[in-house]
Design a protein around this motif. Sequence first.
Motif, PDB file in Angstrom:
ATOM      1  N   TYR A 150      37.431  29.767  42.745  1.00 56.69           N
ATOM      2  CA  TYR A 150      38.598  29.308  42.002  1.00 56.69           C
ATOM      3  C   TYR A 150      38.373  29.862  40.748  1.00 56.69           C
ATOM      4  O   TYR A 150      39.363  30.342  40.017  1.00 56.69           O
ATOM      5  CB  TYR A 150      38.760  27.845  42.317  1.00 56.69           C
ATOM      6  N   ILE A 151      37.263  29.525  40.022  1.00 55.51           N
ATOM      7  CA  ILE A 151      37.179  29.405  38.658  1.00 55.51           C
ATOM      8  C   ILE A 151      36.969  31.027  38.269  1.00 55.51           C
ATOM      9  O   ILE A 151      37.618  31.368  37.204  1.00 55.51           O
ATOM     10  CB  ILE A 151      35.696  28.700  38.053  1.00 55.51           C
ATOM     11  N   ALA A 152      36.057  31.733  39.144  1.00 54.73           N
ATOM     12  CA  ALA A 152      36.055  33.271  38.981  1.00 54.73           C
ATOM     13  C   ALA A 152      37.622  33.912  38.975  1.00 54.73           C
ATOM     14  O   ALA A 152      37.693  34.917  38.196  1.00 54.73           O
ATOM     15  CB  ALA A 152      35.082  33.670  39.950  1.00 54.73           C
ATOM     16  N   GLY A 153      38.326  33.442  39.994  1.00 52.24           N
ATOM     17  CA  GLY A 153      39.596  33.958  39.856  1.00 52.24           C
ATOM     18  C   GLY A 153      40.401  33.801  38.836  1.00 52.24           C
ATOM     19  O   GLY A 153      41.416  34.643  38.450  1.00 52.24           O
ATOM     20  N   LYS A 154      40.340  32.504  38.387  1.00 53.25           N
ATOM     21  CA  LYS A 154      41.208  32.004  37.397  1.00 53.25           C
ATOM     22  C   LYS A 154      40.863  32.691  35.859  1.00 53.25           C
ATOM     23  O   LYS A 154      41.729  33.274  35.162  1.00 53.25           O
ATOM     24  CB  LYS A 154      41.100  30.731  36.964  1.00 53.25           C
ATOM     25  N   TYR A 155      39.596  32.996  35.777  1.00 50.58           N
ATOM     26  CA  TYR A 155      39.155  33.414  34.555  1.00 50.58           C
ATOM     27  C   TYR A 155      38.517  34.999  34.489  1.00 50.58           C
ATOM     28  O   TYR A 155      37.886  35.405  33.834  1.00 50.58           O
ATOM     29  CB  TYR A 155      37.975  32.673  33.789  1.00 50.58           C
ATOM     30  N   ASN A 156      39.322  35.451  35.697  1.00 52.14           N
ATOM     31  CA  ASN A 156      39.022  37.272  35.714  1.00 52.14           C
ATOM     32  C   ASN A 156      37.489  37.594  35.760  1.00 52.14           C
ATOM     33  O   ASN A 156      37.016  38.354  35.016  1.00 52.14           O
ATOM     34  CB  ASN A 156      39.500  37.805  34.677  1.00 52.14           C
ATOM     35  N   LEU A 157      36.832  36.809  36.556  1.00 50.83           N
ATOM     36  CA  LEU A 157      35.608  37.114  36.748  1.00 50.83           C
ATOM     37  C   LEU A 157      35.270  37.439  38.328  1.00 50.83           C
ATOM     38  O   LEU A 157      33.982  37.245  38.759  1.00 50.83           O
ATOM     39  CB  LEU A 157      34.735  35.814  36.394  1.00 50.83           C
ATOM     40  N   HIS A 158      36.028  37.941  39.036  1.00 48.92           N
ATOM     41  CA  HIS A 158      35.923  38.146  40.536  1.00 48.92           C
ATOM     42  C   HIS A 158      36.332  39.543  40.916  1.00 48.92           C
ATOM     43  O   HIS A 158      36.753  39.686  41.928  1.00 48.92           O
ATOM     44  CB  HIS A 158      36.670  37.054  41.272  1.00 48.92           C
ATOM     45  N   GLY A 159      36.361  40.205  39.833  1.00 51.16           N
ATOM     46  CA  GLY A 159      36.730  41.946  40.116  1.00 51.16           C
ATOM     47  C   GLY A 159      38.249  42.030  40.167  1.00 51.16           C
ATOM     48  O   GLY A 159      38.821  41.423  40.089  1.00 51.16           O
ATOM     49  N   LYS A 160      38.500  43.578  39.955  1.00 51.12           N
ATOM     50  CA  LYS A 160      39.610  43.777  39.862  1.00 51.12           C
ATOM     51  C   LYS A 160      40.512  44.095  40.912  1.00 51.12           C
ATOM     52  O   LYS A 160      41.758  44.178  41.100  1.00 51.12           O
ATOM     53  CB  LYS A 160      40.012  45.271  38.933  1.00 51.12           C
ATOM     54  N   ASP A 161      39.752  44.268  42.129  1.00 49.64           N
ATOM     55  CA  ASP A 161      40.464  44.519  43.671  1.00 49.64           C
ATOM     56  C   ASP A 161      39.626  43.868  44.475  1.00 49.64           C
ATOM     57  O   ASP A 161      38.556  43.399  44.210  1.00 49.64           O
ATOM     58  CB  ASP A 161      40.605  45.878  43.735  1.00 49.64           C
ATOM     59  N   LEU A 162      39.971  44.036  45.652  1.00 49.26           N
ATOM     60  CA  LEU A 162      39.205  43.469  46.757  1.00 49.26           C
ATOM     61  C   LEU A 162      37.867  44.053  47.397  1.00 49.26           C
ATOM     62  O   LEU A 162      36.869  43.456  47.575  1.00 49.26           O
ATOM     63  CB  LEU A 162      40.264  43.617  48.270  1.00 49.26           C
ATOM     64  N   LYS A 163      37.603  45.291  47.007  1.00 50.05           N
ATOM     65  CA  LYS A 163      36.539  45.968  47.115  1.00 50.05           C
ATOM     66  C   LYS A 163      35.413  45.404  45.951  1.00 50.05           C
ATOM     67  O   LYS A 163      34.319  45.260  46.424  1.00 50.05           O
ATOM     68  CB  LYS A 163      36.604  47.423  46.961  1.00 50.05           C
ATOM     69  N   GLU A 164      35.810  45.466  44.876  1.00 51.31           N
ATOM     70  CA  GLU A 164      35.048  44.753  43.816  1.00 51.31           C
ATOM     71  C   GLU A 164      34.652  43.318  44.063  1.00 51.31           C
ATOM     72  O   GLU A 164      33.549  43.017  44.048  1.00 51.31           O
ATOM     73  CB  GLU A 164      35.680  44.802  42.355  1.00 51.31           C
ATOM     74  N   ARG A 165      35.536  42.513  44.589  1.00 51.24           N
ATOM     75  CA  ARG A 165      35.385  41.187  44.961  1.00 51.24           C
ATOM     76  C   ARG A 165      34.296  41.162  46.058  1.00 51.24           C
ATOM     77  O   ARG A 165      33.728  40.135  45.867  1.00 51.24           O
ATOM     78  CB  ARG A 165      36.687  40.385  45.247  1.00 51.24           C
ATOM     79  N   ALA A 166      34.447  42.061  47.027  1.00 49.04           N
ATOM     80  CA  ALA A 166      33.396  41.999  48.141  1.00 49.04           C
ATOM     81  C   ALA A 166      32.145  42.009  47.692  1.00 49.04           C
ATOM     82  O   ALA A 166      31.149  41.424  48.234  1.00 49.04           O
ATOM     83  CB  ALA A 166      33.808  43.090  49.219  1.00 49.04           C
ATOM     84  N   ARG A 167      32.057  43.030  46.790  1.00 42.91           N
ATOM     85  CA  ARG A 167      30.848  43.429  46.268  1.00 42.91           C
ATOM     86  C   ARG A 167      30.205  42.305  45.360  1.00 42.91           C
ATOM     87  O   ARG A 167      28.863  41.939  45.443  1.00 42.91           O
ATOM     88  CB  ARG A 167      30.610  44.788  45.223  1.00 42.91           C
ATOM     89  N   ILE A 168      31.017  41.771  44.624  1.00 42.90           N
ATOM     90  CA  ILE A 168      30.425  40.635  43.910  1.00 42.90           C
ATOM     91  C   ILE A 168      29.970  39.418  44.775  1.00 42.90           C
ATOM     92  O   ILE A 168      28.873  38.754  44.546  1.00 42.90           O
ATOM     93  CB  ILE A 168      31.625  40.286  42.973  1.00 42.90           C
ATOM     94  N   ASP A 169      30.784  39.353  45.854  1.00 40.57           N
ATOM     95  CA  ASP A 169      30.494  38.293  46.547  1.00 40.57           C
ATOM     96  C   ASP A 169      29.309  38.439  47.607  1.00 40.57           C
ATOM     97  O   ASP A 169      28.566  37.633  47.646  1.00 40.57           O
ATOM     98  CB  ASP A 169      31.515  37.990  47.691  1.00 40.57           C
ATOM     99  N   MET A 170      28.848  39.679  47.682  1.00 42.06           N
ATOM    100  CA  MET A 170      27.653  40.026  48.360  1.00 42.06           C
ATOM    101  C   MET A 170      26.362  39.643  47.580  1.00 42.06           C
ATOM    102  O   MET A 170      25.310  39.062  47.632  1.00 42.06           O
ATOM    103  CB  MET A 170      27.571  41.253  48.738  1.00 42.06           C
ATOM    104  N   PHE A 171      26.520  40.091  46.260  1.00 42.59           N
ATOM    105  CA  PHE A 171      25.484  39.733  45.404  1.00 42.59           C
ATOM    106  C   PHE A 171      25.435  38.068  45.071  1.00 42.59           C
ATOM    107  O   PHE A 171      24.289  37.603  45.054  1.00 42.59           O
ATOM    108  CB  PHE A 171      25.852  40.370  43.846  1.00 42.59           C
TER     109      PHE A 171
END
Length: 242
Positions: free
Chosen positions: A93-114
């Motif tokens: 929630y915090i990452a999404g609110k403050y633009n810390l979760h990537g610009k699209d779903l692909k970036e978010r998936a990579r972030i989540d894996m790390f």
Amino acid sequence: MGKKTTPGCEEEGNHQLRSMSGKPRLTYFNGRGRMESIRWLLAAAGVKFEEIFLETREQYLKLIKDGHLLFDQVPLVEMDGLKLVQTRAILNYIAGKYNLHGKDLKERARIDMFVEGTLDLTSMLFMYPFSPPEQREAQLASIIEKSTTRYLPVYEKALRQHGQEFLVGNHLSLADVQLIEIILMLEEKKCDILAEFPQLQAFKARTCNIPTIKKFLQPGSPRKPPPDEPYIATVKEILNLG
């Protein structure tokens, strides 16, 4: 530094005032645990917050009785009119609110894996002080071994191949904040743990120089020290761990 209070007879009367401050309110023990990654992420985003520290089992049971803990567990973060529980949900929630979760779903998936990798390591370090003293030496050796052979090489390779400053998209993300947190915790256990990882050494240097993170690393910030025996005893008493 976030305001520190403890729940008690003034809690209900002060609730509206605190909510009006607009600051997230964090309820947890006065130590790292599962809340520390949340503190790190809010600090990296430049968000000030308030803290309520649980000191007795009665305070914890009252949170459950009042329906504040969905699964009868802390951490609890109150922000934007929500009572957020479960560490990953809060971080997302915090990452999404403050633009810390990537610009699209692909970036978010990579972030989540790390992030899943760093959370695995964080959980090991979180549980380490609560293990029997006679097991800690072997347990710490296992943590160091797994860190240097399984986890840190993944981040080293990603930074080398990516060729940019951050793990995903060349933009600070949840993955970077989690990584710098775990690097510093591992260095507390083995100061030269990055000796074979030049990319991570450079990552540490530049990430620790980001203004919001640099501020969080200064004395007097809400960052918590390594757990000591009084903290461990308090957590065990509150959670009735024996």
